[in-house]
Motif scaffolding. Structure first.
Motif, PDB file in Angstrom:
ATOM      1  N   GLY A 187       0.832  -1.198   0.000  1.00 41.65           N
ATOM      2  CA  GLY A 187       0.000   0.000   0.000  1.00 41.65           C
ATOM      3  C   GLY A 187       0.865   1.245   0.000  1.00 41.65           C
ATOM      4  O   GLY A 187       2.052   1.187   0.332  1.00 41.65           O
ATOM      5  N   ALA A 189       0.713   5.291   1.422  1.00 40.69           N
ATOM      6  CA  ALA A 189       0.014   6.309   2.213  1.00 40.69           C
ATOM      7  C   ALA A 189       0.392   7.684   1.672  1.00 40.69           C
ATOM      8  O   ALA A 189       1.491   8.187   1.908  1.00 40.69           O
ATOM      9  N   ASP A 192      -2.270  14.263   2.593  1.00 43.80           N
ATOM     10  CA  ASP A 192      -3.487  14.991   2.232  1.00 43.80           C
ATOM     11  C   ASP A 192      -3.222  16.480   2.000  1.00 43.80           C
ATOM     12  O   ASP A 192      -4.156  17.266   1.834  1.00 43.80           O
ATOM     13  N   GLU A 222      -3.891   5.152  -0.610  1.00 49.55           N
ATOM     14  CA  GLU A 222      -4.841   5.792   0.302  1.00 49.55           C
ATOM     15  C   GLU A 222      -4.289   7.154   0.690  1.00 49.55           C
ATOM     16  O   GLU A 222      -3.103   7.281   1.023  1.00 49.55           O
ATOM     17  N   THR A 223      -5.125   8.191   0.638  1.00 47.39           N
ATOM     18  CA  THR A 223      -4.736   9.503   1.166  1.00 47.39           C
ATOM     19  C   THR A 223      -4.970   9.478   2.671  1.00 47.39           C
ATOM     20  O   THR A 223      -6.096   9.235   3.125  1.00 47.39           O
ATOM     21  N   VAL A 224      -3.904   9.719   3.429  1.00 53.01           N
ATOM     22  CA  VAL A 224      -3.968   9.537   4.883  1.00 53.01           C
ATOM     23  C   VAL A 224      -3.731  10.880   5.592  1.00 53.01           C
ATOM     24  O   VAL A 224      -2.613  11.402   5.587  1.00 53.01           O
ATOM     25  N   ASP A 233      -9.434   4.243   8.991  1.00 56.38           N
ATOM     26  CA  ASP A 233     -10.278   3.892   7.846  1.00 56.38           C
ATOM     27  C   ASP A 233      -9.425   3.382   6.692  1.00 56.38           C
ATOM     28  O   ASP A 233      -9.788   2.415   6.009  1.00 56.38           O
ATOM     29  N   SER A 234      -8.277   4.033   6.478  1.00 52.15           N
ATOM     30  CA  SER A 234      -7.369   3.579   5.413  1.00 52.15           C
ATOM     31  C   SER A 234      -6.804   2.205   5.729  1.00 52.15           C
ATOM     32  O   SER A 234      -6.728   1.331   4.847  1.00 52.15           O
ATOM     33  N   ARG A 237      -9.323  -0.438   4.965  1.00 52.61           N
ATOM     34  CA  ARG A 237      -9.449  -0.724   3.526  1.00 52.61           C
ATOM     35  C   ARG A 237      -8.243  -1.512   3.021  1.00 52.61           C
ATOM     36  O   ARG A 237      -8.400  -2.411   2.181  1.00 52.61           O
ATOM     37  N   TRP A 238      -7.048  -1.197   3.505  1.00 51.59           N
ATOM     38  CA  TRP A 238      -5.874  -1.966   3.096  1.00 51.59           C
ATOM     39  C   TRP A 238      -6.015  -3.434   3.501  1.00 51.59           C
ATOM     40  O   TRP A 238      -5.710  -4.331   2.723  1.00 51.59           O
TER      41      TRP A 238
END
Length: 334
Positions: A187, A189, A192, A222-224, A233-234, A237-238
Protein backbone atom coordinates in the motif's frame (compact mmCIF):
# COMPACT_ATOMS: atom_id res chain seq x y z
CA UNK A 1 15.94 55.64 19.54
CA UNK A 2 17.27 54.76 16.09
CA UNK A 3 18.83 57.57 14.10
CA UNK A 4 17.30 57.26 10.64
CA UNK A 5 19.91 59.64 9.26
CA UNK A 6 22.81 57.34 10.18
CA UNK A 7 24.80 56.82 7.01
CA UNK A 8 26.34 53.59 5.80
CA UNK A 9 29.96 52.99 6.83
CA UNK A 10 32.23 53.15 3.77
CA UNK A 11 35.71 51.98 2.90
CA UNK A 12 36.82 55.63 3.28
CA UNK A 13 35.86 55.48 6.96
CA UNK A 14 37.87 52.28 7.39
CA UNK A 15 40.85 53.85 5.60
CA UNK A 16 40.68 56.96 7.80
CA UNK A 17 40.58 54.96 11.04
CA UNK A 18 43.35 52.60 9.93
CA UNK A 19 45.51 55.40 8.57
CA UNK A 20 45.82 53.88 5.09
CA UNK A 21 44.51 54.52 1.59
CA UNK A 22 41.17 53.26 0.30
CA UNK A 23 43.06 51.13 -2.21
CA UNK A 24 44.85 49.39 0.65
CA UNK A 25 41.52 48.75 2.36
CA UNK A 26 40.20 47.25 -0.88
CA UNK A 27 43.28 45.06 -1.33
CA UNK A 28 43.08 43.73 2.23
CA UNK A 29 39.32 43.13 2.47
CA UNK A 30 39.14 41.58 -1.00
CA UNK A 31 42.31 39.54 -0.47
CA UNK A 32 43.64 40.83 -3.77
CA UNK A 33 46.57 38.68 -4.90
CA UNK A 34 49.98 40.12 -5.79
CA UNK A 35 49.94 42.93 -3.20
CA UNK A 36 52.80 43.44 -0.73
CA UNK A 37 50.97 44.61 2.38
CA UNK A 38 52.60 44.13 5.76
CA UNK A 39 51.03 42.02 8.47
CA UNK A 40 50.70 45.05 10.76
CA UNK A 41 48.94 47.12 8.07
CA UNK A 42 46.62 44.24 7.27
CA UNK A 43 45.83 43.91 10.98
CA UNK A 44 45.01 47.64 11.31
CA UNK A 45 42.62 47.45 8.34
CA UNK A 46 40.83 44.36 9.63
CA UNK A 47 40.60 45.84 13.13
CA UNK A 48 39.19 49.12 11.81
CA UNK A 49 36.63 47.32 9.66
CA UNK A 50 35.52 45.22 12.64
CA UNK A 51 35.26 48.23 14.96
CA UNK A 52 33.16 50.17 12.44
CA UNK A 53 31.04 47.18 11.45
CA UNK A 54 31.97 47.71 7.81
CA UNK A 55 30.37 45.37 5.26
CA UNK A 56 31.52 45.66 1.62
CA UNK A 57 28.76 46.48 -0.85
CA UNK A 58 27.47 43.40 -2.65
CA UNK A 59 26.66 45.54 -5.69
CA UNK A 60 30.19 46.93 -5.80
CA UNK A 61 31.65 43.46 -5.44
CA UNK A 62 29.51 42.28 -8.36
CA UNK A 63 30.80 45.12 -10.55
CA UNK A 64 34.39 44.36 -9.54
CA UNK A 65 34.36 40.58 -9.97
CA UNK A 66 31.93 40.40 -12.89
CA UNK A 67 29.40 38.22 -11.07
CA UNK A 68 27.31 38.06 -7.94
CA UNK A 69 28.22 35.69 -5.12
CA UNK A 70 24.56 35.08 -4.21
CA UNK A 71 22.75 31.79 -4.79
CA UNK A 72 19.00 32.36 -4.59
CA UNK A 73 16.89 29.36 -3.57
CA UNK A 74 13.18 29.68 -4.28
CA UNK A 75 11.21 27.27 -2.10
CA UNK A 76 7.73 26.13 -3.17
CA UNK A 77 4.73 26.71 -0.96
CA UNK A 78 5.23 23.67 1.25
CA UNK A 79 5.90 23.13 4.96
CA UNK A 80 9.49 23.72 6.03
CA UNK A 81 10.13 20.73 8.30
CA UNK A 82 13.32 19.46 9.95
CA UNK A 83 14.67 17.81 6.78
CA UNK A 84 14.25 20.94 4.66
CA UNK A 85 15.84 23.07 7.37
CA UNK A 86 18.81 20.70 7.64
CA UNK A 87 19.22 20.64 3.85
CA UNK A 88 19.29 24.45 3.64
CA UNK A 89 21.75 24.75 6.53
CA UNK A 90 24.05 22.14 4.95
CA UNK A 91 23.84 23.78 1.52
CA UNK A 92 24.54 27.22 2.99
CA UNK A 93 27.69 25.87 4.70
CA UNK A 94 28.87 24.04 1.55
CA UNK A 95 28.44 27.14 -0.64
CA UNK A 96 30.07 29.43 1.92
CA UNK A 97 33.27 27.39 1.65
CA UNK A 98 33.48 28.65 -1.94
CA UNK A 99 32.62 32.28 -1.21
CA UNK A 100 28.95 31.96 -2.18
CA UNK A 101 26.03 33.18 -0.08
CA UNK A 102 22.74 31.28 0.02
CA UNK A 103 19.57 33.39 0.16
CA UNK A 104 16.30 31.49 0.64
CA UNK A 105 12.86 32.78 -0.33
CA UNK A 106 9.93 30.62 0.81
CA UNK A 107 6.45 30.89 -0.65
CA UNK A 108 4.96 30.84 -4.12
CA UNK A 109 4.65 33.05 -7.16
CA UNK A 110 1.24 34.28 -6.05
CA UNK A 111 2.88 35.89 -3.00
CA UNK A 112 5.38 37.81 -5.10
CA UNK A 113 6.21 37.36 -8.80
CA UNK A 114 9.44 35.47 -9.42
CA UNK A 115 10.82 38.36 -11.47
CA UNK A 116 10.56 40.73 -8.51
CA UNK A 117 12.49 38.32 -6.29
CA UNK A 118 15.53 37.72 -8.50
CA UNK A 119 15.64 41.30 -9.81
CA UNK A 120 15.90 42.59 -6.25
CA UNK A 121 19.00 40.46 -5.65
CA UNK A 122 20.50 39.74 -9.13
CA UNK A 123 22.05 36.44 -8.04
CA UNK A 124 24.63 34.38 -9.88
CA UNK A 125 22.43 31.32 -9.53
CA UNK A 126 18.74 30.62 -9.09
CA UNK A 127 17.74 27.27 -7.59
CA UNK A 128 14.12 26.22 -7.59
CA UNK A 129 12.17 23.00 -7.21
CA UNK A 130 9.92 23.49 -10.21
CA UNK A 131 10.38 24.38 -13.87
CA UNK A 132 10.88 27.94 -15.09
CA UNK A 133 9.13 29.14 -18.22
CA UNK A 134 11.25 29.86 -21.27
CA UNK A 135 10.46 33.55 -20.81
CA UNK A 136 11.68 33.51 -17.22
CA UNK A 137 14.90 31.76 -18.20
CA UNK A 138 15.54 34.24 -21.03
CA UNK A 139 14.88 37.23 -18.75
CA UNK A 140 17.26 35.94 -16.08
CA UNK A 141 20.03 35.30 -18.60
CA UNK A 142 19.52 38.76 -20.09
CA UNK A 143 20.08 40.20 -16.60
CA UNK A 144 23.30 38.25 -16.13
CA UNK A 145 21.94 35.34 -14.11
CA UNK A 146 24.08 32.72 -15.77
CA UNK A 147 22.80 29.57 -14.08
CA UNK A 148 19.26 28.44 -13.50
CA UNK A 149 18.78 25.14 -11.69
CA UNK A 150 15.64 23.03 -11.36
CA UNK A 151 15.84 20.41 -8.62
CA UNK A 152 12.73 18.54 -9.69
CA UNK A 153 12.31 19.72 -13.26
CA UNK A 154 10.21 17.88 -15.80
CA UNK A 155 12.44 18.28 -18.86
CA UNK A 156 15.49 19.98 -20.32
CA UNK A 157 15.37 23.65 -21.22
CA UNK A 158 17.96 25.81 -22.86
CA UNK A 159 20.23 27.37 -20.27
CA UNK A 160 18.85 25.43 -17.35
CA UNK A 161 20.60 22.72 -15.41
CA UNK A 162 18.74 19.73 -14.01
CA UNK A 163 19.87 18.34 -10.68
CA UNK A 164 17.27 15.59 -10.50
CA UNK A 165 17.35 14.76 -6.80
CA UNK A 166 16.40 11.08 -6.62
CA UNK A 167 12.95 11.22 -5.02
CA UNK A 168 11.90 8.24 -7.10
CA UNK A 169 14.74 6.23 -5.59
CA UNK A 170 13.26 6.92 -2.14
CA UNK A 171 10.07 5.08 -3.09
CA UNK A 172 12.06 2.27 -4.70
CA UNK A 173 14.02 1.72 -1.49
CA UNK A 174 10.85 1.62 0.58
CA UNK A 175 9.13 -0.98 -1.59
CA UNK A 176 12.33 -3.02 -1.99
CA UNK A 177 12.67 -3.30 1.79
CA UNK A 178 9.07 -4.49 2.19
CA UNK A 179 9.59 -7.03 -0.59
CA UNK A 180 12.81 -8.25 1.02
CA UNK A 181 10.96 -8.85 4.29
CA UNK A 182 8.32 -11.03 2.60
CA UNK A 183 5.51 -8.62 1.68
CA UNK A 184 3.83 -9.23 -1.67
CA UNK A 185 0.91 -6.76 -1.49
CA UNK A 186 1.92 -3.12 -0.96
CA UNK A 187 0.00 0.00 0.00
CA UNK A 188 0.99 3.65 -0.34
CA UNK A 189 0.01 6.31 2.21
CA UNK A 190 -0.31 9.56 0.25
CA UNK A 191 -0.29 12.94 2.11
CA UNK A 192 -3.49 14.99 2.23
CA UNK A 193 -1.57 18.28 1.74
CA UNK A 194 -1.63 19.11 -1.97
CA UNK A 195 1.49 21.29 -1.60
CA UNK A 196 3.52 18.09 -1.16
CA UNK A 197 2.66 16.62 -4.56
CA UNK A 198 6.03 17.73 -5.96
CA UNK A 199 7.70 15.12 -3.72
CA UNK A 200 4.83 12.66 -3.29
CA UNK A 201 4.37 11.91 -7.00
CA UNK A 202 7.97 10.83 -7.76
CA UNK A 203 8.12 8.82 -4.52
CA UNK A 204 4.89 7.05 -5.44
CA UNK A 205 6.28 6.44 -8.94
CA UNK A 206 9.31 4.75 -7.35
CA UNK A 207 7.08 2.46 -5.29
CA UNK A 208 5.01 1.67 -8.38
CA UNK A 209 8.10 0.84 -10.45
CA UNK A 210 9.51 -1.42 -7.75
CA UNK A 211 6.19 -3.26 -7.39
CA UNK A 212 6.10 -3.83 -11.14
CA UNK A 213 9.74 -4.96 -11.22
CA UNK A 214 9.18 -7.49 -8.43
CA UNK A 215 5.66 -8.58 -9.49
CA UNK A 216 4.14 -7.27 -6.26
CA UNK A 217 0.47 -6.41 -5.92
CA UNK A 218 -0.14 -2.66 -5.65
CA UNK A 219 0.48 -0.09 -4.65
CA UNK A 220 -2.99 0.37 -3.19
CA UNK A 221 -3.10 4.15 -2.64
CA UNK A 222 -4.84 5.79 0.30
CA UNK A 223 -4.74 9.50 1.17
CA UNK A 224 -3.97 9.54 4.88
CA UNK A 225 -4.58 12.66 7.00
CA UNK A 226 -2.64 13.19 10.23
CA UNK A 227 -5.56 11.85 12.24
CA UNK A 228 -5.81 8.46 13.94
CA UNK A 229 -9.52 7.88 13.22
CA UNK A 230 -9.25 8.73 9.53
CA UNK A 231 -6.00 6.78 9.23
CA UNK A 232 -7.79 3.76 10.74
CA UNK A 233 -10.28 3.89 7.85
CA UNK A 234 -7.37 3.58 5.41
CA UNK A 235 -5.87 0.69 7.39
CA UNK A 236 -9.25 -1.06 7.33
CA UNK A 237 -9.45 -0.72 3.53
CA UNK A 238 -5.87 -1.97 3.10
CA UNK A 239 -6.69 -5.02 5.19
CA UNK A 240 -9.74 -5.74 3.07
CA UNK A 241 -7.46 -5.73 -0.01
CA UNK A 242 -4.88 -8.02 1.57
CA UNK A 243 -2.20 -5.34 1.89
CA UNK A 244 0.45 -6.33 4.45
CA UNK A 245 3.04 -3.53 4.05
CA UNK A 246 2.65 0.23 3.55
CA UNK A 247 5.10 2.78 2.17
CA UNK A 248 4.24 6.18 3.64
CA UNK A 249 5.03 9.52 1.97
CA UNK A 250 7.06 10.58 5.01
CA UNK A 251 7.49 9.79 8.69
CA UNK A 252 4.56 11.98 9.80
CA UNK A 253 2.17 10.12 7.51
CA UNK A 254 3.73 6.83 8.66
CA UNK A 255 3.09 7.79 12.29
CA UNK A 256 -0.54 8.46 11.38
CA UNK A 257 -0.78 4.98 9.83
CA UNK A 258 0.69 3.45 13.00
CA UNK A 259 -1.90 5.38 15.03
CA UNK A 260 -4.61 3.96 12.78
CA UNK A 261 -3.23 0.45 13.30
CA UNK A 262 -3.45 0.89 17.09
CA UNK A 263 -6.93 2.41 16.78
CA UNK A 264 -8.15 -0.86 15.25
CA UNK A 265 -6.46 -2.96 17.92
CA UNK A 266 -3.91 -4.28 15.42
CA UNK A 267 -0.13 -4.48 15.67
CA UNK A 268 2.78 -3.44 13.48
CA UNK A 269 4.52 -5.10 11.79
CA UNK A 270 2.53 -8.32 12.41
CA UNK A 271 -0.76 -7.02 11.00
CA UNK A 272 0.63 -4.19 8.89
CA UNK A 273 4.27 -3.23 8.28
CA UNK A 274 4.93 0.51 7.85
CA UNK A 275 7.95 2.33 6.45
CA UNK A 276 8.40 6.12 6.36
CA UNK A 277 10.79 8.71 4.93
CA UNK A 278 13.08 11.31 6.58
CA UNK A 279 13.98 9.76 9.97
CA UNK A 280 12.57 12.67 11.99
CA UNK A 281 13.40 12.61 15.74
CA UNK A 282 10.01 11.20 16.70
CA UNK A 283 10.44 8.22 14.34
CA UNK A 284 12.65 6.39 16.84
CA UNK A 285 10.11 7.11 19.61
CA UNK A 286 7.15 5.64 17.74
CA UNK A 287 5.35 2.50 18.91
CA UNK A 288 6.94 0.46 17.44
CA UNK A 289 10.03 2.45 16.38
CA UNK A 290 9.63 3.44 12.75
CA UNK A 291 11.64 1.91 9.91
CA UNK A 292 12.39 4.71 7.46
CA UNK A 293 14.40 5.88 4.46
CA UNK A 294 16.55 8.95 4.94
CA UNK A 295 18.61 11.30 2.79
CA UNK A 296 22.16 12.17 3.80
CA UNK A 297 21.73 15.95 3.82
CA UNK A 298 25.47 16.67 4.05
CA UNK A 299 26.13 14.52 0.96
CA UNK A 300 23.19 16.12 -0.85
CA UNK A 301 24.46 19.62 -0.02
CA UNK A 302 27.94 18.73 -1.28
CA UNK A 303 26.43 17.43 -4.52
CA UNK A 304 24.28 20.55 -5.03
CA UNK A 305 27.21 22.83 -4.26
CA UNK A 306 29.50 20.95 -6.66
CA UNK A 307 26.85 21.14 -9.39
CA UNK A 308 26.48 24.91 -8.94
CA UNK A 309 30.24 25.48 -8.96
CA UNK A 310 30.76 23.29 -12.02
CA UNK A 311 28.08 25.12 -13.97
CA UNK A 312 29.44 28.56 -13.00
CA UNK A 313 32.89 27.54 -14.21
CA UNK A 314 31.51 25.93 -17.37
CA UNK A 315 32.45 22.39 -16.41
CA UNK A 316 30.22 19.28 -16.51
CA UNK A 317 28.33 18.64 -13.31
CA UNK A 318 28.90 15.61 -11.07
CA UNK A 319 26.80 12.47 -11.28
CA UNK A 320 24.06 12.02 -8.69
CA UNK A 321 25.63 10.05 -5.80
CA UNK A 322 22.50 7.96 -5.33
CA UNK A 323 24.17 5.21 -3.33
CA UNK A 324 25.38 7.67 -0.72
CA UNK A 325 22.30 9.89 -0.65
CA UNK A 326 19.51 7.41 0.13
CA UNK A 327 19.87 5.16 3.18
CA UNK A 328 17.59 2.67 4.93
CA UNK A 329 17.17 2.94 8.71
CA UNK A 330 15.95 -0.43 10.02
CA UNK A 331 13.72 -0.43 13.08
CA UNK A 332 10.78 -2.53 14.26
CA UNK A 333 7.80 -1.25 12.25
CA UNK A 334 8.76 -3.05 9.01
Amino acid sequence: MTDHNTRRVTSADVARLAGVSRATVSYVLNETPGQTISISTRGRVLDAAARLGYAPSAAARTLRTGRSDVVLCLLPDWPIGPEVGLMLASLSTALARHGLTLVVHPGNQEDRPITEIWKAITPAVVIAYADFSEGEVAAMHAAGVELVVALLGRGAQRGRHELGLPQQLVGCRQAAHLAATGHTSIGYAYPDDDRLRIFAEPRLAGVRDECQERNLAGPAIETVPLDAIQAADSVRRWHAQGVTGVCAYNDEVALAVLAGVRELGLRAPGDLAVIGVDDIPSARLAAPPLTTVTTDQAAQAAYLSATVLAAISGHPGPAVPSAELIQLVRRESA
